[in-house]
Write a protein that holds these residues in place. Structure first.
Motif, PDB file in Angstrom:
ATOM      1  N   ALA A 147      -1.756  -5.579  -0.367  1.00 37.78           N
ATOM      2  CA  ALA A 147      -2.785  -6.113  -0.740  1.00 37.78           C
ATOM      3  C   ALA A 147      -3.477  -5.814  -0.011  1.00 37.78           C
ATOM      4  O   ALA A 147      -5.139  -5.651   0.344  1.00 37.78           O
ATOM      5  CB  ALA A 147      -2.698  -7.478  -1.916  1.00 37.78           C
ATOM      6  N   GLN A 148      -3.097  -6.553   1.652  1.00 33.23           N
ATOM      7  CA  GLN A 148      -4.067  -6.551   2.724  1.00 33.23           C
ATOM      8  C   GLN A 148      -4.317  -5.297   3.345  1.00 33.23           C
ATOM      9  O   GLN A 148      -5.327  -4.783   3.354  1.00 33.23           O
ATOM     10  CB  GLN A 148      -3.174  -7.866   3.758  1.00 33.23           C
ATOM     11  CG  GLN A 148      -4.152  -7.952   4.969  1.00 33.23           C
ATOM     12  CD  GLN A 148      -3.764  -8.920   5.768  1.00 33.23           C
ATOM     13  OE1 GLN A 148      -2.400  -8.890   5.398  1.00 33.23           O
ATOM     14  NE2 GLN A 148      -4.453  -9.456   6.714  1.00 33.23           N
ATOM     15  N   SER A 149      -3.502  -4.157   3.171  1.00 33.74           N
ATOM     16  CA  SER A 149      -4.225  -3.503   3.243  1.00 33.74           C
ATOM     17  C   SER A 149      -5.016  -2.752   2.942  1.00 33.74           C
ATOM     18  O   SER A 149      -5.192  -1.764   3.649  1.00 33.74           O
ATOM     19  CB  SER A 149      -2.649  -2.765   3.690  1.00 33.74           C
ATOM     20  OG  SER A 149      -2.410  -0.879   3.800  1.00 33.74           O
ATOM     21  N   ILE A 150      -4.313  -2.487   1.958  1.00 28.33           N
ATOM     22  CA  ILE A 150      -5.515  -1.599   1.189  1.00 28.33           C
ATOM     23  C   ILE A 150      -6.983  -2.109   0.843  1.00 28.33           C
ATOM     24  O   ILE A 150      -7.327  -1.623   0.276  1.00 28.33           O
ATOM     25  CB  ILE A 150      -5.029  -1.807  -0.496  1.00 28.33           C
ATOM     26  CG1 ILE A 150      -3.878  -1.170  -0.859  1.00 28.33           C
ATOM     27  CG2 ILE A 150      -5.438  -1.286  -1.651  1.00 28.33           C
ATOM     28  CD1 ILE A 150      -2.763  -1.530  -2.227  1.00 28.33           C
ATOM     29  N   SER A 151      -7.062  -3.553   0.449  1.00 29.60           N
ATOM     30  CA  SER A 151      -8.459  -4.071   0.656  1.00 29.60           C
ATOM     31  C   SER A 151      -9.216  -3.798   2.124  1.00 29.60           C
ATOM     32  O   SER A 151     -10.501  -4.060   1.662  1.00 29.60           O
ATOM     33  CB  SER A 151      -8.421  -6.174   0.271  1.00 29.60           C
ATOM     34  OG  SER A 151      -7.042  -6.331   1.572  1.00 29.60           O
ATOM     35  N   LYS A 152      -8.481  -2.955   2.659  1.00 28.17           N
ATOM     36  CA  LYS A 152      -9.519  -2.861   3.884  1.00 28.17           C
ATOM     37  C   LYS A 152     -10.354  -1.199   3.542  1.00 28.17           C
ATOM     38  O   LYS A 152     -10.993  -1.042   5.094  1.00 28.17           O
ATOM     39  CB  LYS A 152      -9.134  -2.138   5.769  1.00 28.17           C
ATOM     40  CG  LYS A 152      -7.631  -3.598   5.328  1.00 28.17           C
ATOM     41  CD  LYS A 152      -7.043  -3.282   7.283  1.00 28.17           C
ATOM     42  CE  LYS A 152      -6.132  -5.002   7.652  1.00 28.17           C
ATOM     43  NZ  LYS A 152      -5.384  -4.102   8.271  1.00 28.17           N
ATOM     44  N   SER A 153     -10.260  -0.998   2.622  1.00 32.74           N
ATOM     45  CA  SER A 153     -10.723   0.724   2.305  1.00 32.74           C
ATOM     46  C   SER A 153     -11.835  -0.077   1.019  1.00 32.74           C
ATOM     47  O   SER A 153     -11.512  -1.173   0.674  1.00 32.74           O
ATOM     48  CB  SER A 153      -9.434   1.342   1.200  1.00 32.74           C
ATOM     49  OG  SER A 153     -10.634   2.176   0.789  1.00 32.74           O
ATOM     50  N   ASP A 154     -12.720   1.783   1.903  1.00 36.60           N
ATOM     51  CA  ASP A 154     -14.357   0.456   0.985  1.00 36.60           C
ATOM     52  C   ASP A 154     -14.219   1.399  -0.148  1.00 36.60           C
ATOM     53  O   ASP A 154     -14.827   0.853  -1.326  1.00 36.60           O
ATOM     54  CB  ASP A 154     -15.273   1.681   1.642  1.00 36.60           C
ATOM     55  CG  ASP A 154     -15.881   0.565   3.285  1.00 36.60           C
ATOM     56  OD1 ASP A 154     -14.909  -0.782   3.212  1.00 36.60           O
ATOM     57  OD2 ASP A 154     -15.918   1.287   3.805  1.00 36.60           O
ATOM     58  N   GLN A 155     -12.849   1.880  -1.032  1.00 41.02           N
ATOM     59  CA  GLN A 155     -13.361   2.923  -1.921  1.00 41.02           C
ATOM     60  C   GLN A 155     -12.883   1.869  -3.616  1.00 41.02           C
ATOM     61  O   GLN A 155     -12.447   1.067  -3.288  1.00 41.02           O
ATOM     62  CB  GLN A 155     -11.742   4.143  -2.327  1.00 41.02           C
ATOM     63  CG  GLN A 155     -12.016   5.453  -0.851  1.00 41.02           C
ATOM     64  CD  GLN A 155     -11.276   5.713  -1.094  1.00 41.02           C
ATOM     65  OE1 GLN A 155     -10.067   6.418  -2.089  1.00 41.02           O
ATOM     66  NE2 GLN A 155     -11.088   7.266  -0.729  1.00 41.02           N
ATOM     67  N   GLU A 156     -13.344   2.022  -4.289  1.00 39.90           N
ATOM     68  CA  GLU A 156     -13.728   1.396  -5.538  1.00 39.90           C
ATOM     69  C   GLU A 156     -12.161   0.941  -6.306  1.00 39.90           C
ATOM     70  O   GLU A 156     -12.025   0.012  -6.493  1.00 39.90           O
ATOM     71  CB  GLU A 156     -14.724   1.763  -6.207  1.00 39.90           C
ATOM     72  CG  GLU A 156     -14.458   0.543  -7.771  1.00 39.90           C
ATOM     73  CD  GLU A 156     -15.662   0.877  -8.534  1.00 39.90           C
ATOM     74  OE1 GLU A 156     -15.694   0.690  -9.924  1.00 39.90           O
ATOM     75  OE2 GLU A 156     -16.599   1.974  -9.112  1.00 39.90           O
ATOM     76  N   SER A 157     -11.596   2.075  -6.408  1.00 45.01           N
ATOM     77  CA  SER A 157      -9.758   2.546  -6.416  1.00 45.01           C
ATOM     78  C   SER A 157      -9.727   1.510  -5.325  1.00 45.01           C
ATOM     79  O   SER A 157      -7.944   1.277  -6.545  1.00 45.01           O
ATOM     80  CB  SER A 157      -9.387   3.715  -6.887  1.00 45.01           C
ATOM     81  OG  SER A 157      -9.225   4.265  -5.441  1.00 45.01           O
ATOM     82  N   SER A 158      -9.241   1.672  -4.334  1.00 43.90           N
ATOM     83  CA  SER A 158      -8.474   0.529  -3.702  1.00 43.90           C
ATOM     84  C   SER A 158      -8.385  -0.690  -3.625  1.00 43.90           C
ATOM     85  O   SER A 158      -7.742  -1.166  -4.218  1.00 43.90           O
ATOM     86  CB  SER A 158      -8.564   0.827  -2.605  1.00 43.90           C
ATOM     87  OG  SER A 158      -8.506   2.338  -1.640  1.00 43.90           O
ATOM     88  N   ARG A 159      -9.932  -1.163  -4.093  1.00 40.58           N
ATOM     89  CA  ARG A 159     -10.053  -2.576  -4.852  1.00 40.58           C
ATOM     90  C   ARG A 159      -9.435  -3.244  -6.098  1.00 40.58           C
ATOM     91  O   ARG A 159      -9.418  -3.799  -5.363  1.00 40.58           O
ATOM     92  CB  ARG A 159     -12.192  -2.452  -4.536  1.00 40.58           C
ATOM     93  CG  ARG A 159     -12.735  -2.435  -3.213  1.00 40.58           C
ATOM     94  CD  ARG A 159     -13.959  -3.320  -3.189  1.00 40.58           C
ATOM     95  NE  ARG A 159     -14.752  -2.500  -3.936  1.00 40.58           N
ATOM     96  CZ  ARG A 159     -15.666  -1.589  -3.577  1.00 40.58           C
ATOM     97  NH1 ARG A 159     -15.350  -1.091  -2.837  1.00 40.58           N
ATOM     98  NH2 ARG A 159     -17.155  -0.714  -4.746  1.00 40.58           N
ATOM     99  N   ASP A 160      -9.719  -2.514  -6.136  1.00 40.76           N
ATOM    100  CA  ASP A 160      -8.672  -1.968  -7.903  1.00 40.76           C
ATOM    101  C   ASP A 160      -7.910  -2.463  -7.748  1.00 40.76           C
ATOM    102  O   ASP A 160      -6.771  -3.656  -8.227  1.00 40.76           O
ATOM    103  CB  ASP A 160      -9.634  -1.240  -9.011  1.00 40.76           C
ATOM    104  CG  ASP A 160     -10.638  -1.399  -9.564  1.00 40.76           C
ATOM    105  OD1 ASP A 160     -11.542  -2.477  -9.235  1.00 40.76           O
ATOM    106  OD2 ASP A 160     -11.625  -0.273  -9.715  1.00 40.76           O
TER     107      ASP A 160
END
Length: 252
Positions: free
Chosen positions: A215-228
């Motif tokens: 979750a921490q790794s994914i949350s660093k992305s600015d893409q909306e799909s990554s935030r979801d």
């Protein structure tokens, strides 16, 4: 010949007098032990890789069981014919790979009465496959050996099972208003959550740490799909923590 605890647990699930196929048999330790103990009347040891295939042939020959155990080289269920066996064991692979082997060999499963499966990872993927293809999980075991945690999943065709999938994966209320949903049961194991041991709690506490890192790794992305995706993982972490906090520990 002494089996590892993991293989012994699998061996003990095999009904007496079975016609066994052990897929990915490695050194054919399980078929040899099963035939010697009477668990298997005869067996097929399947192995796709040349080294383990030759090792299996030698093991069977040295055991004097060439008349009762056939060692075949081939991919997955390609090594058996439809109706040839009634019990299949597959151990030591990922859950996705085991599901793929079963999927590609669907035509070989019509007369199979029992699947004894030991995925190293991806147990939920395998449970989903079994559910979708009308196999019912009738037993689960969790053990730790040499620092690794293993799950053993035993399944029967729904027409032979004493329990229906609807009952196996029925949502269950826990203390404090927490619900053990069918999705969580598929992930964590319907029987393992009924009698959670210290090994069970240790496994899922470790899984939560891994999910937190994801979750921490994914949350660093600015893409909306990554935030979801990060939000989805965070919800899963919360759900897992809630379930663990409400399950009673079984004293062994």
């Amino acid at each position: 010949m002494k089996l590892s605890n993991r293989l012994q647990r699998i061996h003990d699930q095999i009904p007496e007098g079975s016609r066994l196929a052990d897929i990915g048999s490695d050194h054919a330790l399980l078929p040899v032990a099963a035939v010697r103990s009477g668990k298997a009347a005869d067996a097929v040891a399947g192995e796709v890789n040349p080294g383990p295939y030759e090792a299996a042939r030698k093991q069977v020959s040295d055991a004097g069981l060439k008349e009762r155990i056939t060692v075949r080289r081939g991919d997955g269920l390609d090594v058996i014919s439809a109706g040839e066996v009634d019990v299949i064991t597959i151990a030591g692979m990922g859950g996705a790979l085991i599901a793929s082997i079963l999927d590609r060999g669907l035509s070989k499963l019509d007369e199979v009465k029992l699947l004894i499966l030991q995925p190293n990872v991806g147990e939920d993927i395998l449970r989903h496959w079994l559910l979708e293809h009308h196999w019912v999980v009738v037993a689960e075991q969790l053990l730790e050996e040499d620092g690794k945690v293993y799950e053993i999943i035993t399944a029967m065709p729904q027409e032979l099972s004493p329990i229906a999938n609807e009952e196996v994966y029925r949502s269950r209320p826990l203390e404090g208003g927490v619900e053990l949903t069918s999705d969580l049961l598929l992930r964590m194991g319907p029987y393992l959550t009924d009698r959670p041991t210290d090994v069970f709690f240790a496994k899922w506490e470790s899984e939560i740490v891994k999910l937190q890192s994801v979750a921490q790794s994914i949350s660093k992305s600015d893409q909306e799909s990554s935030r979801d995706k990060a939000a989805e993982v965070e919800r899963l972490i919360v759900n897992l923590k809630e379930v663990l906090s409400c399950l009673p520990k079984v004293k062994l």
